[in-house]
Design an enzyme around this catalytic site. Structure first.
Site, short mmCIF file in Angstrom:
data_model
loop_
_atom_site.label_atom_id
_atom_site.label_comp_id
_atom_site.label_asym_id
_atom_site.label_seq_id
_atom_site.Cartn_x
_atom_site.Cartn_y
_atom_site.Cartn_z
CE LYS A 110 -7.28 -0.01 2.09
NZ LYS A 110 -7.72 -0.50 3.40
CG HIS A 158 -4.19 -1.00 -0.93
ND1 HIS A 158 -4.66 0.29 -0.94
CD2 HIS A 158 -3.87 -1.28 0.37
CE1 HIS A 158 -4.61 0.79 0.28
NE2 HIS A 158 -4.13 -0.14 1.09
CB SER A 190 -0.94 0.00 1.22
OG SER A 190 -0.21 -0.04 2.42
#
Length: 429
Positions: free
Chosen positions: A275, A244, A216
């Site tokens: 996310k 991610h 990340s």
């Protein structure tokens, strides 16, 4: 009055006065703790690594309102530091699904899953996530931090070994600390060192190679094909954290395992709903059914945490449904990412990583990263400086994150602000 009794009457009040009061000792302990904490806080401030919290007064998105800030000549602030990779945090259909779940199922369950905290929408979301990742089964957690904390202790015992990339996320590191397996750490994305660790751990009953799919802080992608080759050669399992990557990496957004063609060779995947998949909260593990069944019986964060709230489940379910129906959203991030990376590189900035929407603008100095981020906000662009202990000392940066919701005009405006701020601080000419 007897003499002895009279003496006691005189001495006892003196003892009370001389004896230290419990409350006085308590106050002293509090004062000492406060002094220690204040010293530590001052060390953070003087080191230039203080992390303030800006107050957002609008919904999450590419354009936001920030308390006390104006967008310069613009009326709003451009947000370039959210994990909202697909722009689904405020997508109308996702928001409406959350509202409908709130109305039908309430605000929360007031229970853990195995008591009275499992609704049909929880099972439906787990089934959809398993289908999305093409795995047998799925288990939901309150966060991916919890998913990482709950996995390794259950899966691995003292006769086993875990082999972890040295730059894995803090939640992976903390999760591994909870298990009793032998620990081996290999150099970041170094396949030669991983093979060395695999050779050294051959006496273990079971071995698990653990890596982030995407790291990340730098946006670099793990060499999963090479990792899987070595794991198969030495009889190890492979785990990846896809926080991610889920939703936008790979042709259909399934993640780095799809991007690199190893979906059938990675055994366990942990990821997040917080996310790209709506951005609210929640995490999960997908993998073999026996593993998921065992996690439901023994994983402490699952057993002792309340169920995900129905509105969160509703939002995440709709986000997954959108991705299952079409890969258009997943594919829309790539071109915008390269537009930003190319323009910033041409301007003289050093951008770490490769083609990932995480675009770290490398600066080195922690104070410089903080000052530049503040100046960017004055120009109407919201970014944050990252420094130690989030990243190694000397590796401070401003981490920019591109979203499918950003327009080309948004990206160009951000680049212009970086150039103006970079010239002010002598970063570019």
């Amino acid at each position: 009055m007897p003499f002895r009794t009279a003496v006691r009457c005189l001495i006892n009040p003196i003892r009370v006065v001389l004896r230290p009061s419990t409350s006085i000792r308590g106050y002293a302990a509090i004062a000492e703790a406060r002094s220690v904490l204040e010293h530590e806080l001052e060390t953070i401030r003087t080191g230039g690594t203080w992390k303030g919290e800006r107050i957002i007064t609008s919904k999450q998105g590419p354009h936001i309102n920030v308390d006390g800030s104006r967008g310069g000549e613009f009326n709003d602030i451009l947000n370039f530091c959210a994990n909202n990779y697909l722009g689904l945090s405020s997508h109308p259909q996702v928001v409406e699904a959350g509202i409908e779940a709130l109305k039908k199922y309430g605000a929360g369950l007031s229970s853990v899953r195995f008591i009275c905290g499992t609704q049909d929408i929880h099972k439906d979301l787990e089934q959809k996530l398993a289908k999305f990742h093409e795995r047998e089964e799925c288990i939901l957690y309150a966060s991916c931090f919890d998913a990482n904390a709950g996995l390794f202790e259950v899966l691995l015992g003292p006769d086993d070994a875990v082999l972890s990339d040295e730059l894995n996320h803090a939640s992976i590191i903390d999760g591994i600390r909870l298990c009793r397996a032998k620990r081996f750490r290999y150099k970041h994305m170094d396949l030669n060192d991983l093979e060395t660790q695999l050779k050294q751990s051959q006496s273990s009953r079971m071995r698990l190679v653990v890596t982030d799919g995407v790291f990340s802080m730098d946006g670099d992608v793990a060499p999963l094909k090479g990792i899987c080759d070595l794991a198969e050669q030495y009889g190890a399992l492979v785990f990846i954290d896809e926080c991610h990557a889920t939703g936008f990496m790979g042709p259909r957004g399934r993640g780095t395992d799809e991007l690199l063609g190893v979906m059938d060779r990675v055994h366990i995947v942990n990821s997040t709903l917080g996310k790209a998949l709506g951005g609210a909260a929640g995490g999960y593990t997908v993998g073999p059914k026996p593993l998921i069944d065992l996690l439901r019986q023994r994983s402490r964060p699952y057993l002792f945490s309340n169920s995900l709230p129905p509105p969160v489940v509703g939002c995440a379910t709709r986000a997954v449904e959108l991705l299952l129906a079409s890969n258009e959203i997943a594919q829309s991030v790539g071109a915008k990412t390269m537009r930003f990376r190319n323009k910033m590189t041409e301007a003289g900035f050093t951008i770490s990583g490769s083609a990932h929407p995480i675009c770290p603008v490398m600066l080195g100095d922690a104070r410089l990263a903080s000052l530049m981020a503040d100046d960017m906000l004055k120009l109407g662009v919201y970014v944050i400086g990252f420094s130690y202990p989030v990243v190694p000392k000397g590796k401070a940066r401003i981490r920019v994150q591109i979203s499918a919701a950003h327009t080309d005009q948004d990206i160009d405006r951000a680049v212009d602000a970086f150039i103006q701020t970079g010239r002010k601080h002598g970063v570019v000419s």
